[in-house]
Design a protein around this motif. Structure first.
Motif, PDB file in Angstrom:
ATOM      1  N   LEU A 306     -22.641  -5.652  40.296  1.00  0.00           N
ATOM      2  CA  LEU A 306     -21.871  -5.954  39.088  1.00  0.00           C
ATOM      3  C   LEU A 306     -20.430  -5.507  39.289  1.00  0.00           C
ATOM      4  O   LEU A 306     -20.171  -4.361  39.635  1.00  0.00           O
ATOM      5  N   ARG A 307     -19.500  -6.405  39.078  1.00  0.00           N
ATOM      6  CA  ARG A 307     -18.094  -6.076  39.201  1.00  0.00           C
ATOM      7  C   ARG A 307     -17.343  -6.697  38.035  1.00  0.00           C
ATOM      8  O   ARG A 307     -17.749  -7.716  37.470  1.00  0.00           O
ATOM      9  N   GLU A 308     -16.234  -6.088  37.675  1.00  0.00           N
ATOM     10  CA  GLU A 308     -15.452  -6.581  36.541  1.00  0.00           C
ATOM     11  C   GLU A 308     -14.727  -7.860  36.938  1.00  0.00           C
ATOM     12  O   GLU A 308     -13.985  -7.896  37.916  1.00  0.00           O
ATOM     13  N   VAL A 309     -14.978  -8.923  36.168  1.00  0.00           N
ATOM     14  CA  VAL A 309     -14.332 -10.205  36.431  1.00  0.00           C
ATOM     15  C   VAL A 309     -13.255 -10.526  35.401  1.00  0.00           C
ATOM     16  O   VAL A 309     -12.443 -11.430  35.609  1.00  0.00           O
ATOM     17  N   SER A 310     -13.263  -9.789  34.292  1.00  0.00           N
ATOM     18  CA  SER A 310     -12.226  -9.856  33.268  1.00  0.00           C
ATOM     19  C   SER A 310     -12.409  -8.619  32.394  1.00  0.00           C
ATOM     20  O   SER A 310     -13.442  -7.954  32.473  1.00  0.00           O
ATOM     21  N   PRO A 311     -11.426  -8.267  31.578  1.00  0.00           N
ATOM     22  CA  PRO A 311     -11.544  -7.038  30.774  1.00  0.00           C
ATOM     23  C   PRO A 311     -12.825  -7.015  29.943  1.00  0.00           C
ATOM     24  O   PRO A 311     -13.091  -7.922  29.159  1.00  0.00           O
ATOM     25  N   GLY A 312     -13.647  -5.971  30.145  1.00  0.00           N
ATOM     26  CA  GLY A 312     -14.880  -5.797  29.384  1.00  0.00           C
ATOM     27  C   GLY A 312     -16.024  -6.686  29.805  1.00  0.00           C
ATOM     28  O   GLY A 312     -17.055  -6.743  29.136  1.00  0.00           O
ATOM     29  N   ARG A 313     -15.865  -7.378  30.938  1.00  0.00           N
ATOM     30  CA  ARG A 313     -16.894  -8.327  31.368  1.00  0.00           C
ATOM     31  C   ARG A 313     -17.210  -8.130  32.836  1.00  0.00           C
ATOM     32  O   ARG A 313     -16.317  -7.998  33.667  1.00  0.00           O
ATOM     33  N   GLN A 314     -18.514  -8.112  33.155  1.00  0.00           N
ATOM     34  CA  GLN A 314     -18.961  -7.908  34.529  1.00  0.00           C
ATOM     35  C   GLN A 314     -19.963  -8.998  34.919  1.00  0.00           C
ATOM     36  O   GLN A 314     -20.694  -9.520  34.070  1.00  0.00           O
ATOM     37  N   ALA A 315     -19.990  -9.321  36.204  1.00  0.00           N
ATOM     38  CA  ALA A 315     -20.963 -10.268  36.736  1.00  0.00           C
ATOM     39  C   ALA A 315     -21.284  -9.886  38.172  1.00  0.00           C
ATOM     40  O   ALA A 315     -20.474  -9.237  38.846  1.00  0.00           O
ATOM     41  N   ALA A 316     -22.490 -10.282  38.620  1.00  0.00           N
ATOM     42  CA  ALA A 316     -22.939  -9.962  39.980  1.00  0.00           C
ATOM     43  C   ALA A 316     -23.162 -11.255  40.735  1.00  0.00           C
ATOM     44  O   ALA A 316     -24.246 -11.840  40.691  1.00  0.00           O
ATOM     45  N   CYS A 317     -22.122 -11.729  41.433  1.00  0.00           N
ATOM     46  CA  CYS A 317     -22.223 -12.972  42.182  1.00  0.00           C
ATOM     47  C   CYS A 317     -21.182 -12.979  43.285  1.00  0.00           C
ATOM     48  O   CYS A 317     -20.000 -12.684  43.047  1.00  0.00           O
ATOM     49  N   HIS A 318     -21.598 -13.332  44.512  1.00  0.00           N
ATOM     50  CA  HIS A 318     -20.670 -13.358  45.634  1.00  0.00           C
ATOM     51  C   HIS A 318     -19.605 -14.450  45.461  1.00  0.00           C
ATOM     52  O   HIS A 318     -18.501 -14.329  46.026  1.00  0.00           O
ATOM     53  N   LEU A 319     -19.912 -15.499  44.711  1.00  0.00           N
ATOM     54  CA  LEU A 319     -18.925 -16.555  44.496  1.00  0.00           C
ATOM     55  C   LEU A 319     -17.681 -16.044  43.789  1.00  0.00           C
ATOM     56  O   LEU A 319     -16.581 -16.563  44.007  1.00  0.00           O
ATOM     57  N   LEU A 320     -17.848 -14.999  42.977  1.00  0.00           N
ATOM     58  CA  LEU A 320     -16.719 -14.481  42.201  1.00  0.00           C
ATOM     59  C   LEU A 320     -15.828 -13.574  43.048  1.00  0.00           C
ATOM     60  O   LEU A 320     -14.754 -13.170  42.580  1.00  0.00           O
ATOM     61  N   GLU A 321     -16.266 -13.266  44.248  1.00  0.00           N
ATOM     62  CA  GLU A 321     -15.463 -12.393  45.125  1.00  0.00           C
ATOM     63  C   GLU A 321     -14.572 -13.183  46.073  1.00  0.00           C
ATOM     64  O   GLU A 321     -13.780 -12.612  46.807  1.00  0.00           O
ATOM     65  N   ALA A 322     -14.745 -14.502  46.070  1.00  0.00           N
ATOM     66  CA  ALA A 322     -13.968 -15.339  46.995  1.00  0.00           C
ATOM     67  C   ALA A 322     -12.496 -15.403  46.567  1.00  0.00           C
ATOM     68  O   ALA A 322     -12.177 -15.312  45.397  1.00  0.00           O
TER      69      ALA A 322
END
Length: 322
Positions: A306-322
């Motif tokens: 799980l990593r922060e993708v926007s303020p107050g929001r987290q998701a666990a997906c390798h696609l979001l790390e690209a």
């Protein structure tokens, strides 16, 4: 502000026992490292397919099941390792509304006994004082005081769920865990019970851990959403942000599957294929990779965090790390 509830890397593995000695030969990994917090007056909705572990999380929070690992904190106090006697004072802070309003009420007790039992056990109320408190609680949930002398079978499903709410409110809890509380009710009755829960939240400052698979219900009552898949949280964030712009492919698929009342509305057409893997032997890497249309080699080997993708929001997906 101290959260009402904090869950930190919560784990629950159920043993599969075999043989005369009943030794464990395998483990069902129902909950595997779940973390979240709920602030006073907030509703966190836990969503996902059947078997994802959301109801198990609810039972762990109430200590109806004992966790295998992790920590549960109520008002900042770690209650994970407390025995039943030590945990008893905390029980009044967190109460539950069960899914089935027909099975969750004792058919041999009258409503006055069902709602009054917590008051007798924890506050020692008897006689006239108890009757007045019970009548007041029934009035809060929209039931007539004369209902105290009737049995649960004399009420409709919606009324029984109101009785369950009155029982949960009896000890002035700070947190109510609601496990699919309206799924067994008609749609019109669902709206009445949800609106009642929202009114009670505003009046008493309640926090809710609301377990559901119905995104329409979640959109109505929730403040934040945590999406579970195969024992793990894959996305968590503010309700409308998650529903309008889902980041994780699994969340996108859930939103795409939810019915929309407008037939002309455009929607995501992401459809999942295949079955949910067994929690006895979850896939390596990302647990969703066996069904994900965007799977990469990395997904099969490395577990996303799980990593922060926007303020107050987290998701666990390798696609979001690209």
């Amino acid at each position: 502000m101290t959260p009402v509830l904090e869950v930190d890397r919560l784990v629950k593995h159920f043993p599969i026992l075999r043989g005369i000695l009943r030794r464990p030969v395998a483990w069902v990994r129902a909950v595997d490292g779940v973390s979240f917090a709920i602030a006073p007056g907030e509703t966190l909705c836990l969503v996902g397919e059947s078997g994802c572990g959301k109801s198990t999380v609810a039972r762990l929070v109430l200590r109806l099941d004992e966790p295998t690992g992790g920590a549960i904190r109520l008002d900042g106090t770690d209650v994970t390792g407390l025995d039943e006697r030590e945990f008893a004072p905390f029980r009044r802070r967190v109460q539950m509304v069960f899914q089935d309003p027909y099975a969750s009420l004792n058919p041999r007790l009258k409503v006055g006994q069902i709602v009054g039992e917590p008051l007798e056990n924890y506050e020692g109320l008897r006689g006239k004082a108890l009757e007045e408190r019970v009548a007041g609680l029934l009035a809060k949930v929209g039931l007539r005081p004369e209902g105290v002398g009737r049995y649960p079978f004399e009420f409709s499903g919606g009324q029984r769920q109101r009785i369950g709410l009155a029982r949960a409110l009896a000890l002035n809890p700070k947190l109510i865990v609601a496990d699919e509380p309206v799924s067994a009710l008609d749609v019109s009755v669902q709206a009445q019970v949800l609106n009642l829960m929202m009114d009670l939240q505003e009046e008493f400052g309640l926090a809710y851990l609301f377990v559901s698979h119905d995104l329409a219900v979640v959109e109505h009552i929730g403040h934040r959403i945590a999406v579970m898949y195969l024992g793990e949280i894959v996305e968590i964030g503010p309700k409308q942000v998650v529903l309008d712009e889902p980041k994780h492919p699994y969340t996108r698929a859930l939103v795409a599957a939810a019915p929309i009342p407008d037939p002309r509305a455009k929607r995501d057409t992401l459809v999942l294929e295949g079955d949910v893997p067994s929690p006895l032997n979850p896939p390596a890497g990302c647990r969703f990779h066996t069904r994900c249309p965007f799977v990469m080699d990395r997904c099969r080997e490395e577990t996303p965090r799980l990593r922060e993708v926007s303020p107050g929001r987290q998701a666990a997906c390798h696609l979001l790390e690209a």
